[in-house]
Write an enzyme that holds these catalytic residues in place. Structure first.
Site, PDB file in Angstrom:
ATOM      1  N   LYS A  20      -1.808  -2.204   5.584  1.00 49.17           N
ATOM      2  CA  LYS A  20      -2.265  -3.684   5.535  1.00 49.17           C
ATOM      3  C   LYS A  20      -3.035  -3.636   3.932  1.00 49.17           C
ATOM      4  O   LYS A  20      -2.775  -4.797   3.345  1.00 49.17           O
ATOM      5  CB  LYS A  20      -3.277  -3.820   6.719  1.00 49.17           C
ATOM      6  CG  LYS A  20      -2.407  -4.144   7.892  1.00 49.17           C
ATOM      7  CD  LYS A  20      -3.291  -4.023   9.111  1.00 49.17           C
ATOM      8  CE  LYS A  20      -2.421  -4.111  10.503  1.00 49.17           C
ATOM      9  NZ  LYS A  20      -2.924  -3.787  11.470  1.00 49.17           N
ATOM     10  N   GLN A  31      -8.490  -2.717  14.437  1.00 47.74           N
ATOM     11  CA  GLN A  31      -7.230  -2.079  14.862  1.00 47.74           C
ATOM     12  C   GLN A  31      -7.403  -1.560  16.341  1.00 47.74           C
ATOM     13  O   GLN A  31      -8.289  -0.796  16.590  1.00 47.74           O
ATOM     14  CB  GLN A  31      -6.969  -0.955  13.661  1.00 47.74           C
ATOM     15  CG  GLN A  31      -5.647  -0.121  14.175  1.00 47.74           C
ATOM     16  CD  GLN A  31      -4.524  -1.160  13.787  1.00 47.74           C
ATOM     17  OE1 GLN A  31      -4.604  -1.969  12.946  1.00 47.74           O
ATOM     18  NE2 GLN A  31      -3.421  -0.673  14.307  1.00 47.74           N
ATOM     19  N   ASP A  84      -5.617 -12.044  13.929  1.00 48.60           N
ATOM     20  CA  ASP A  84      -4.499 -11.150  14.812  1.00 48.60           C
ATOM     21  C   ASP A  84      -4.331 -12.393  15.791  1.00 48.60           C
ATOM     22  O   ASP A  84      -3.234 -12.255  16.729  1.00 48.60           O
ATOM     23  CB  ASP A  84      -5.216 -10.147  15.583  1.00 48.60           C
ATOM     24  CG  ASP A  84      -5.036  -8.847  14.906  1.00 48.60           C
ATOM     25  OD1 ASP A  84      -3.877  -8.722  14.403  1.00 48.60           O
ATOM     26  OD2 ASP A  84      -5.914  -7.883  15.057  1.00 48.60           O
TER      27      ASP A  84
HETATM   28  N1  GUN Z   1      -2.172  -2.433  17.065  1.00 48.21           N
HETATM   29  C1  GUN Z   1      -0.905  -2.515  17.155  1.00 48.21           C
HETATM   30  N2  GUN Z   1      -0.667  -3.593  16.838  1.00 48.21           N
HETATM   31  C2  GUN Z   1      -1.854  -4.372  16.524  1.00 48.21           C
HETATM   32  C3  GUN Z   1      -1.889  -5.613  15.821  1.00 48.21           C
HETATM   33  O1  GUN Z   1      -0.954  -6.353  15.401  1.00 48.21           O
HETATM   34  N3  GUN Z   1      -3.396  -5.781  15.499  1.00 48.21           N
HETATM   35  C4  GUN Z   1      -4.198  -4.933  15.790  1.00 48.21           C
HETATM   36  N4  GUN Z   1      -5.462  -5.275  15.340  1.00 48.21           N
HETATM   37  N5  GUN Z   1      -4.177  -3.695  16.235  1.00 48.21           N
HETATM   38  C5  GUN Z   1      -2.757  -3.384  16.517  1.00 48.21           C
END
Ligand code: GUN
Length: 296
Positions: A53, A97, A120
């Site tokens: 990211k 996350q 998100d």
């Molecule tokens: N863990 C797996 N996919 C995601 C996501 O799209 N966002 C976040 N914050 N954690 C994740």
């Protein structure tokens, strides 16, 4: 027949250059979108995601920061970090996350994130807004699926989409998005899940199948209607002694049999995966615009 491959890497790259141009316009006005990612513990896959990211932000000239907390961090420590990022004016998007360690209540953390920074789109108020057709953001993986359909010439409007899986991250929000009376939607949606009896009965009626069940190679060619479009959200590791690392990645779709029946299909990897991160960049850009008082 062998299906057309829907190239997620190429489509993601095209969107990334659009975003980069828009970031340059904001930058000229003195505004640099900034994403803050929070990682608790040292879950290897999560470390990889958070790093990628950061790299993706750099590619489009966005600013980013990562807050690292130890695996034994308490819920109130994490809440403290989220509240600090909520108040920090230069931070436009916040991402915590998942999964979080067992001592931390995920729902409580998600609800603590300021909705206008929730890139998100996990916060209940953003999920609610999306559901009533007034989205602030769109959740990244479902938005990536929708863009893949649109940009590969497979608009779901008027077609029957069967979604396999009802997770809060993919299946449920995607079903809501595709049923809206909106661009890239207006689809008739069926959702199958672990309680569904005879899943193939539904998938055989689908013009579009989206597999997001987390079960390796569950969808086989004989479960599909000839000419349908298949979007595979799954990423599963299965043992493979012929590989140096001892495993290979497969989707929720048995690719070889499905490609003989479908008209178009996404590969794994290189399908939905690259799209998710680019939609996160798009949300961060939109967050920066919204916070500067601009409509998006
Ligand atoms: N863990 C797996 N996919 C995601 C996501 O799209 N966002 C976040 N914050 N954690 C994740």
């Amino acid at each position: 027949m062998s299906a057309q491959l829907i190239d997620g890497k190429k489509i993601a790259e095209a969107i990334r250059s659009e975003i980069k141009e828009e970031v340059a316009v904001l930058k000229a006005r003195g505004l640099v979108p900034r994403l803050a990612a929070v990682l608790v513990g040292d879950h290897p896959a999560s470390q990889v995601y958070v790093r990628s990211k950061g790299k993706a932000c750099e590619e489009v000239d966005m600013a980013h920061e990562t807050v690292l907390l130890p695996a034994d961090a308490t819920e109130s420590e994490l809440l403290g970090v989220v509240e600090r990022l909520n108040r920090q004016a230069g931070v436009n998007g916040i991402l915590v996350q998942l999964p979080l360690p067992a001592q931390i209540n995920e729902a409580r953390i998600i609800e603590a994130i300021a909705p206008h920074k929730d890139v998100d789109c996990f916060h209940p108020s953003n999920v609610g807004r999306m559901t009533i057709g007034e989205p602030r953001f769109l959740p990244c993986t479902p938005a990536g699926v929708q863009e893949l359909l649109l940009r590969s010439g497979n608009d779901p409007a008027g077609r029957h989409t069967v979604i396999l899986g009802r997770s809060n991250i993919v299946g449920k929000p995607l079903a809501v998005m595709l049923m809206q009376k909106a661009r890239g939607a207006n689809s008739t949606v069926t959702v199958c899940h672990t309680g569904t009896v005879d899943m193939a009965r539904y998938t055989r009626q689908a013009d579009i199948v989206v597999a997001a069940a987390g079960r390796p190679e569950m969808v086989r060619g004989d479960m599909l209607k000839p000419g349908c479009v298949v979007i595979d959200v799954g990423i599963n590791r299965i043992a493979d002694v012929t590989r140096k690392n001892g495993y290979r990645l497969v989707g929720d779709v048995h690719f070889e049999s499905a490609r003989e029946v479908a008209s178009a299909i996404t590969p794994v990897p290189g399908g939905v995966g690259p799209m998710t991160i680019v939609m996160l960049l798009k949300n961060t850009l939109n967050a920066a615009r919204q916070q500067s008082g601009e409509e998006t």
